[in-house]
Design a protein around this motif. Structure first.
Motif, PDB file in Angstrom:
ATOM      1  N   UNK A 177       0.828  -1.201   0.000  1.00  0.00           N
ATOM      2  CA  UNK A 177       0.000   0.000   0.000  1.00  0.00           C
ATOM      3  C   UNK A 177       0.864   1.252   0.000  1.00  0.00           C
ATOM      4  N   UNK A 178       0.331   2.356  -0.523  1.00  0.00           N
ATOM      5  CA  UNK A 178       1.121   3.597  -0.566  1.00  0.00           C
ATOM      6  C   UNK A 178       1.565   4.031   0.824  1.00  0.00           C
ATOM      7  N   UNK A 179       2.792   4.539   0.907  1.00  0.00           N
ATOM      8  CA  UNK A 179       3.329   4.995   2.185  1.00  0.00           C
ATOM      9  C   UNK A 179       2.451   6.093   2.772  1.00  0.00           C
ATOM     10  N   UNK A 180       2.322   6.037   4.083  1.00  0.00           N
ATOM     11  CA  UNK A 180       1.574   7.069   4.782  1.00  0.00           C
ATOM     12  C   UNK A 180       0.088   6.806   4.887  1.00  0.00           C
ATOM     13  N   UNK A 181      -0.418   5.763   4.226  1.00  0.00           N
ATOM     14  CA  UNK A 181      -1.846   5.455   4.310  1.00  0.00           C
ATOM     15  C   UNK A 181      -2.115   4.565   5.517  1.00  0.00           C
ATOM     16  N   UNK A 182      -3.366   4.562   5.955  1.00  0.00           N
ATOM     17  CA  UNK A 182      -3.740   3.735   7.095  1.00  0.00           C
ATOM     18  C   UNK A 182      -3.556   2.253   6.788  1.00  0.00           C
TER      19      UNK A 182
END
Length: 478
Positions: A177-182
């Motif tokens: 998953x994209x960095x910084x996402x929950x």
């Protein structure tokens, strides 16, 4: 005066019909725009009121003064009958436009800020392709939630109408998953998501406030899945379109069924029914099973048939058929379809669909074994394969000849990469460990599954990936 206004409206309607009648694409584009639907309802109402006023006024000024009760009753009955004859078609028009407008409002996404209305007329000057994530869900009364068992990216060239369908296996593991996402915080790298890719939607749907990329989106789970797949494939995804696979029946039935060619018998349903080989016109239920059945088959063959279904629908969904079935289509779509495409984009999509049908070429590339190890995906390699599939099509545009226009022949072969280092999980029927297999696949295998590293695969099932390059759906789906 009333009659003059009525005649002006009739003349305007005739002129509009002559302008749009020769261009079904224009007619379809008008039919999907809310303002034109509301205008049509208002005009139908105005015409009905005007004409009924003419009928009633004519009776009032022409009835005999000394007429008896019987004559007055007969005249009144005739006036009421004429008014009903006028009101009935006007009511049908108003009901149809309301139903369609309601469906469009329910199905399509919110409108972006576009003060000049440019979205409805054309694509951006710097936009070469539009990429749409096509999602098929399996929700039903006998199961909890929804798994997205069908996931494809349709990458459409705006100028040429060429399409590349990227088939995404439902059983890809270790999604990142994209960095910084929950989601990245809950399922951090290197292992990533602890379930199959088709569970991402339901995972987010159960807790959209905490996990969704945008909890305020119309469908936070679908919006998040679009962002996840865009990240995994390193591709810009403009929109998504999600259709409940059960409701897919209604959409196919609304256009009168779909013609397909079947090479081998396809078992379907719970009663041992069979889709027999040959050229057939499938009902909505049969088309659903054509795209879903895995009996004596596997996920990847099913992915191929789903790509074939998209091709057949694109070829056979004539604008005239759509317009004549518009109300039933609108009703089916409202129940089964969700998308973030704004309604103002629909005219541009209608024109693009016409270009795809008449000028474009449809290719497909499946991210399936042996090209991709679904148990241990190499995401960088997957991104390269997707980029190559799109770039290969773009490189052939404008210079297609007899040997390149329709893609790879059925018996073509090409180098196939290794599926993974020795000792890793075997792909088997599902490309995953036993914990992720379902009952329909236990004990089943195909030639490809038995020999995942063969150098010259030659599958015979429709739409099955051949080699490591995108292949034309015209050759894979007869």
């Amino acid at each position: 005066m009333i009659l003059a206004v009525y005649l002006v409206l009739i003349a305007a309607a005739v002129a509009a019909a002559l302008v749009a009648g020769g261009d079904l694409t224009m007619s379809a584009a008008i039919a999907v725009q809310g303002r034109w639907l509301l205008t049509a309802a208002a005009v139908a109402f105005a015409i009905a009121v005007l004409w009924m006023t003419v009928v009633v006024h004519s009776w009032v000024i022409t009835r005999p003064e000394s007429a008896g009760v019987g004559t007055k009753l007969a005249g009144g009955t005739l006036v009421v009958a004429l008014c009903l004859m006028i009101a009935a078609p006007a009511g049908a028009v108003m009901y149809a436009t309301y139903t369609t407008h309601d469906a469009i409002s329910s199905v399509f996404g919110p409108e972006p800020d576009d003060p000049h209305g440019e979205l409805a007329s054309r694509w951006g000057d710097d936009q070469a392709r539009v990429n749409v994530l096509l999602i098929g869900g399996d929700s039903g009364s006998n199961r909890y939630g929804m798994r997205t068992d069908s996931m494809m990216v349709a990458s459409i060239d705006i100028e040429y109408g060429d399409v590349v369908l990227i088939g995404i296996p439902r059983n890809l593991e270790n999604a990142q998953f994209p960095k910084g996402t929950a989601l990245a915080q809950r399922f951090p790298p290197p292992h990533g998501f602890n379930d199959l890719l088709n569970e991402v939607y339901q995972t987010v749907a159960e807790n959209p406030r905490e996990l969704a990329f945008d909890p305020t989106a119309k469908d936070p789970a679908a919006d998040t899945l679009k962002g996840v797949i865009a990240h995994l494939l390193d591709i810009d995804l403009d929109y998504y379109a999600l259709v409940d696979m059960k409701g897919f029946e209604g959409l196919i039935d609304a256009i009168g069924g779909i013609r397909v060619h079947i090479d081998k018998p396809i078992p379907y349903g719970q009663r041992g029914d069979i889709l027999e080989p040959g050229d057939r016109v499938l009902t909505g239920n049969e088309a659903l099973w054509y795209g879903r059945s895995r009996v004596n088959s596997d996920d990847y063959t099913r992915m191929g048939r789903q790509g074939c279904l998209i091709k057949y629908v694109a070829e056979q969904a004539e604008p005239a058929k759509i317009l004549t079935s518009f109300q039933s289509l609108a009703g089916a779509a409202k129940q089964t379809l969700r998308t973030d495409i704004p309604a103002s984009r629909l005219p541009a999509f209608v024109a693009l669909a016409d270009r795809v049908k008449n000028e474009g070429e449809m290719r497909t590339f499946q991210l399936s074994p042996p090209q991709v190890n679904t148990a241990y995906p190499d995401w960088k390699e997957i991104q390269r394969l997707v980029s190559d599939a799109i770039q290969e099509q773009e490189g052939q545009q404008g210079k297609q000849g007899p040997d390149t226009a329709k893609g790879t022949p059925k018996d073509a072969s090409s180098p196939v990469p290794s599926v993974g280092p020795s000792g890793e999980k075997q792909e088997g029927g599902q490309g995953v460990g036993p914990a992720h297999q379902d009952d329909s696949q236990v004990g089943e295998s195909t030639e490809w599954q038995e020999h995942p590293g063969q150098s010259s695969p030659s599958p015979t099932t429709p739409g099955r990936q051949v080699g490591d390059a995108a292949a034309s759906l015209d050759t894979l789906c007869p």
